[in-house]
Design a protein around this motif. Structure first.
Motif, PDB file in Angstrom:
ATOM      1  N   ALA A  48       0.828  -1.206   0.000  1.00 38.36           N
ATOM      2  CA  ALA A  48       0.000   0.000   0.000  1.00 38.36           C
ATOM      3  C   ALA A  48       0.864   1.259   0.000  1.00 38.36           C
ATOM      4  O   ALA A  48       0.570   2.234  -0.706  1.00 38.36           O
ATOM      5  CB  ALA A  48      -0.926  -0.003   1.214  1.00 38.36           C
ATOM      6  N   HIS A  49       1.932   1.236   0.779  1.00 37.41           N
ATOM      7  CA  HIS A  49       2.837   2.387   0.850  1.00 37.41           C
ATOM      8  C   HIS A  49       3.534   2.604  -0.495  1.00 37.41           C
ATOM      9  O   HIS A  49       3.739   3.746  -0.926  1.00 37.41           O
ATOM     10  CB  HIS A  49       3.875   2.145   1.945  1.00 37.41           C
ATOM     11  N   MET A  50       3.873   1.515  -1.169  1.00 34.28           N
ATOM     12  CA  MET A  50       4.516   1.615  -2.480  1.00 34.28           C
ATOM     13  C   MET A  50       3.574   2.262  -3.493  1.00 34.28           C
ATOM     14  O   MET A  50       3.976   3.139  -4.266  1.00 34.28           O
ATOM     15  CB  MET A  50       4.930   0.219  -2.959  1.00 34.28           C
ATOM     16  N   VAL A  51       2.306   1.845  -3.471  1.00 34.20           N
ATOM     17  CA  VAL A  51       1.317   2.430  -4.383  1.00 34.20           C
ATOM     18  C   VAL A  51       1.187   3.932  -4.132  1.00 34.20           C
ATOM     19  O   VAL A  51       1.138   4.735  -5.071  1.00 34.20           O
ATOM     20  CB  VAL A  51      -0.041   1.725  -4.231  1.00 34.20           C
ATOM     21  N   GLY A  52       1.149   4.319  -2.858  1.00 30.12           N
ATOM     22  CA  GLY A  52       1.068   5.739  -2.522  1.00 30.12           C
ATOM     23  C   GLY A  52       2.285   6.512  -3.000  1.00 30.12           C
ATOM     24  O   GLY A  52       2.166   7.645  -3.490  1.00 30.12           O
ATOM     25  N   ASN A  53       3.462   5.909  -2.891  1.00 26.83           N
ATOM     26  CA  ASN A  53       4.694   6.578  -3.331  1.00 26.83           C
ATOM     27  C   ASN A  53       4.692   6.887  -4.824  1.00 26.83           C
ATOM     28  O   ASN A  53       5.320   7.857  -5.273  1.00 26.83           O
ATOM     29  CB  ASN A  53       5.905   5.702  -3.011  1.00 26.83           C
ATOM     30  N   LEU A  54       3.988   6.072  -5.595  1.00 26.49           N
ATOM     31  CA  LEU A  54       3.956   6.283  -7.045  1.00 26.49           C
ATOM     32  C   LEU A  54       3.242   7.572  -7.432  1.00 26.49           C
ATOM     33  O   LEU A  54       3.343   8.018  -8.574  1.00 26.49           O
ATOM     34  CB  LEU A  54       3.291   5.084  -7.732  1.00 26.49           C
ATOM     35  N   LYS A  55       2.532   8.177  -6.486  1.00 28.86           N
ATOM     36  CA  LYS A  55       1.902   9.474  -6.754  1.00 28.86           C
ATOM     37  C   LYS A  55       2.962  10.548  -6.991  1.00 28.86           C
ATOM     38  O   LYS A  55       2.655  11.633  -7.472  1.00 28.86           O
ATOM     39  CB  LYS A  55       0.984   9.869  -5.596  1.00 28.86           C
ATOM     40  N   THR A  56       4.205  10.245  -6.660  1.00 30.07           N
ATOM     41  CA  THR A  56       5.305  11.168  -6.939  1.00 30.07           C
ATOM     42  C   THR A  56       5.336  11.539  -8.415  1.00 30.07           C
ATOM     43  O   THR A  56       5.657  12.684  -8.789  1.00 30.07           O
ATOM     44  CB  THR A  56       6.639  10.526  -6.538  1.00 30.07           C
ATOM     45  N   PHE A  57       4.987  10.587  -9.288  1.00 28.66           N
ATOM     46  CA  PHE A  57       5.048  10.825 -10.732  1.00 28.66           C
ATOM     47  C   PHE A  57       3.955  11.780 -11.208  1.00 28.66           C
ATOM     48  O   PHE A  57       4.003  12.233 -12.360  1.00 28.66           O
ATOM     49  CB  PHE A  57       4.948   9.503 -11.480  1.00 28.66           C
ATOM     50  N   PHE A  58       2.977  12.075 -10.346  1.00 27.17           N
ATOM     51  CA  PHE A  58       1.916  13.006 -10.722  1.00 27.17           C
ATOM     52  C   PHE A  58       2.176  14.411 -10.192  1.00 27.17           C
ATOM     53  O   PHE A  58       1.351  15.301 -10.369  1.00 27.17           O
ATOM     54  CB  PHE A  58       0.558  12.501 -10.212  1.00 27.17           C
ATOM     55  N   GLY A  59       3.311  14.603  -9.524  1.00 25.24           N
ATOM     56  CA  GLY A  59       3.685  15.942  -9.099  1.00 25.24           C
ATOM     57  C   GLY A  59       3.522  16.180  -7.608  1.00 25.24           C
ATOM     58  O   GLY A  59       2.971  15.357  -6.867  1.00 25.24           O
ATOM     59  N   ALA A  60       4.012  17.339  -7.188  1.00 27.42           N
ATOM     60  CA  ALA A  60       4.041  17.686  -5.766  1.00 27.42           C
ATOM     61  C   ALA A  60       2.645  17.771  -5.161  1.00 27.42           C
ATOM     62  O   ALA A  60       2.415  17.315  -4.043  1.00 27.42           O
ATOM     63  CB  ALA A  60       4.773  19.012  -5.583  1.00 27.42           C
ATOM     64  N   GLU A  61       1.708  18.359  -5.898  1.00 25.11           N
ATOM     65  CA  GLU A  61       0.366  18.555  -5.347  1.00 25.11           C
ATOM     66  C   GLU A  61      -0.309  17.214  -5.041  1.00 25.11           C
ATOM     67  O   GLU A  61      -0.926  17.043  -3.982  1.00 25.11           O
ATOM     68  CB  GLU A  61      -0.499  19.358  -6.319  1.00 25.11           C
ATOM     69  N   ASP A  62      -0.174  16.273  -5.952  1.00 29.94           N
ATOM     70  CA  ASP A  62      -0.799  14.967  -5.752  1.00 29.94           C
ATOM     71  C   ASP A  62      -0.199  14.228  -4.559  1.00 29.94           C
ATOM     72  O   ASP A  62      -0.924  13.679  -3.716  1.00 29.94           O
ATOM     73  CB  ASP A  62      -0.652  14.111  -7.014  1.00 29.94           C
ATOM     74  N   LEU A  63       1.118  14.182  -4.484  1.00 28.37           N
ATOM     75  CA  LEU A  63       1.762  13.452  -3.395  1.00 28.37           C
ATOM     76  C   LEU A  63       1.494  14.112  -2.049  1.00 28.37           C
ATOM     77  O   LEU A  63       1.178  13.436  -1.061  1.00 28.37           O
ATOM     78  CB  LEU A  63       3.268  13.353  -3.629  1.00 28.37           C
ATOM     79  N   ASN A  64       1.597  15.428  -1.975  1.00 32.31           N
ATOM     80  CA  ASN A  64       1.372  16.125  -0.716  1.00 32.31           C
ATOM     81  C   ASN A  64      -0.093  16.036  -0.275  1.00 32.31           C
ATOM     82  O   ASN A  64      -0.383  15.928   0.923  1.00 32.31           O
ATOM     83  CB  ASN A  64       1.791  17.589  -0.832  1.00 32.31           C
ATOM     84  N   SER A  65      -1.015  16.065  -1.236  1.00 33.94           N
ATOM     85  CA  SER A  65      -2.432  15.899  -0.898  1.00 33.94           C
ATOM     86  C   SER A  65      -2.698  14.502  -0.358  1.00 33.94           C
ATOM     87  O   SER A  65      -3.472  14.314   0.582  1.00 33.94           O
ATOM     88  CB  SER A  65      -3.302  16.158  -2.129  1.00 33.94           C
ATOM     89  N   TYR A  66      -2.059  13.511  -0.964  1.00 35.81           N
ATOM     90  CA  TYR A  66      -2.193  12.131  -0.488  1.00 35.81           C
ATOM     91  C   TYR A  66      -1.654  12.002   0.932  1.00 35.81           C
ATOM     92  O   TYR A  66      -2.276  11.362   1.793  1.00 35.81           O
ATOM     93  CB  TYR A  66      -1.441  11.198  -1.427  1.00 35.81           C
ATOM     94  N   ALA A  67      -0.493  12.613   1.201  1.00 37.48           N
ATOM     95  CA  ALA A  67       0.092  12.559   2.539  1.00 37.48           C
ATOM     96  C   ALA A  67      -0.814  13.232   3.562  1.00 37.48           C
ATOM     97  O   ALA A  67      -0.965  12.752   4.696  1.00 37.48           O
ATOM     98  CB  ALA A  67       1.467  13.237   2.532  1.00 37.48           C
ATOM     99  N   HIS A  68      -1.457  14.336   3.161  1.00 37.42           N
ATOM    100  CA  HIS A  68      -2.397  15.010   4.068  1.00 37.42           C
ATOM    101  C   HIS A  68      -3.641  14.154   4.299  1.00 37.42           C
ATOM    102  O   HIS A  68      -4.143  14.067   5.423  1.00 37.42           O
ATOM    103  CB  HIS A  68      -2.786  16.363   3.477  1.00 37.42           C
TER     104      HIS A  68
END
Length: 238
Positions: A44-64
Motif C-alpha cells: 500500500a505504501h509503495m502504491v502511494g509513493n507512485l503518486k510522486t510521478f503526478f507531481g508535488a500537489e498529488d503526493l502532498n495531498s495524499y500525505a495530508h
C-alpha cells in the motif's frame, strides 16, 4: 508431615497463549501473520509513493489525506499513529520470533553437518537472516530520513514531495535505498512461500503458483519503490 514436605510442587499449567508462543509452530505462525501484515503495508505504501510521478500537489495531498483518515471519529493523524503502533508490534513479533527460531535451531544442531548444504538453501537462509536484520536497520533510517528528518539536510516539515526529491538527488542515499530494496525483494521472495506453507495455504498442486505469485509480489513491491529514486536520479522527477 515429612511426606508432604518432600512432595514435589505441582506445576500450574501454562496459559494457552504462552504454550502457543513457546511452540515452534506458534512462532512460525506469528512470523507468517506479522509478515503478511508488513507486506500488505509495504504494498500500500509503495502504491502511494507512485503518486510522486503526478507531481508535488498529488503526493502532498495524499500525505495530508492519510492524516485525516477516520475523521471525525478519530482526531487528526490518529489513524497514522494507530497504524504505526500496530506495525511496530508486528515488526517486534516478527523479529523476535525469527531470532528465537534461529537460536532454537542452533541448539537442536550444535554440531554442523559434515556434508555441505545445497548452495541454494544456504543462500535463502542467509538472505532471510541477514536481509531481515538489514531491513530492520533500514526502517530506522527511513523514519529518521522522511518522518523525523534528522538525516535529511533539506527536510521541510509538511512537504513530503520536496523531502523525497531532495533526498534522492544524493547518490549515496540512492545506494542505501536500492540496496535495502534488493534485500526486501529477496526477503519477500523467500518468505512468501514459507509463510503460505506455515498457514496451510499451499499444497502440492498450488505450490508452484504460490511461488510464482510470491516472486511476482517481490518484483512489484521492490521494483515499485525503486522507480522513485531512479526517476529522481535520472531527472525524470524533479
Amino acid at each position: 508431615m515429612n511426606d508432604l514436605a518432600n512432595r514435589p510442587a505441582v506445576r500450574r499449567p501454562r496459559p494457552a497463549l504462552r504454550r502457543f508462543w513457546d511452540s515452534t509452530i506458534g512462532k512460525k505462525i506469528v512470523m507468517a501473520i506479522s509478515g503478511a501484515l508488513l507486506l500488505a503495508f509495504a504494498f500500500a505504501h509503495m502504491v502511494g509513493n507512485l503518486k510522486t510521478f503526478f507531481g508535488a500537489e498529488d503526493l502532498n495531498s495524499y500525505a495530508h489525506w492519510l492524516r485525516t483518515i477516520g475523521e471525525p471519529v478519530l482526531h487528526y493523524a490518529w489513524f497514522l499513529w494507530i497504524q504505526r503502533v500496530v506495525l511496530l508490534i508486528a515488526l517486534v513479533l516478527h523479529v523476535t520470533a525469527a531470532v528465537q527460531l534461529v537460536r532454537r535451531d542452533r541448539r537442536a544442531r550444535p554440531v554442523r553437518y559434515v556434508h555441505r548444504r545445497p548452495v541454494r538453501a544456504t543462500f535463502a537462509v542467509r538472505t532471510m537472516r541477514w536481509g531481515g536484520a538489514t531491513l530492520a536497520l533500514f526502517v530506522v533510517w527511513h523514519i529518521l530520513d522522511f518522518t523525523v528528518g534528522t538525516v535529511n539536510r533539506d527536510f521541510v516539515a509538511g512537504d513530503p514531495y520536496h523531502n523525497l526529491v531532495a533526498d534522492f538527488r544524493v547518490w549515496w542515499v540512492n545506494l542505501i535505498y536500492l540496496a535495502a530494496l534488493a534485500m526486501l525483494g529477496l526477503h519477500i521472495h523467500h518468505g512468501f512461500a514459507s509463510a503460505a506453507r506455515t498457514l496451510g495455504v499451499t499444497s502440492a498442486r498450488r505450490e508452484r503458483a504460490i511461488k510464482i505469485f510470491g516472486s511476482g509480489m517481490a518484483v512489484v513491491v521492490a521494483g515499485g519503490y525503486a522507480l522513485v529514486p531512479v526517476a529522481v536520479m535520472t531527472g525524470l522527477v524533479h
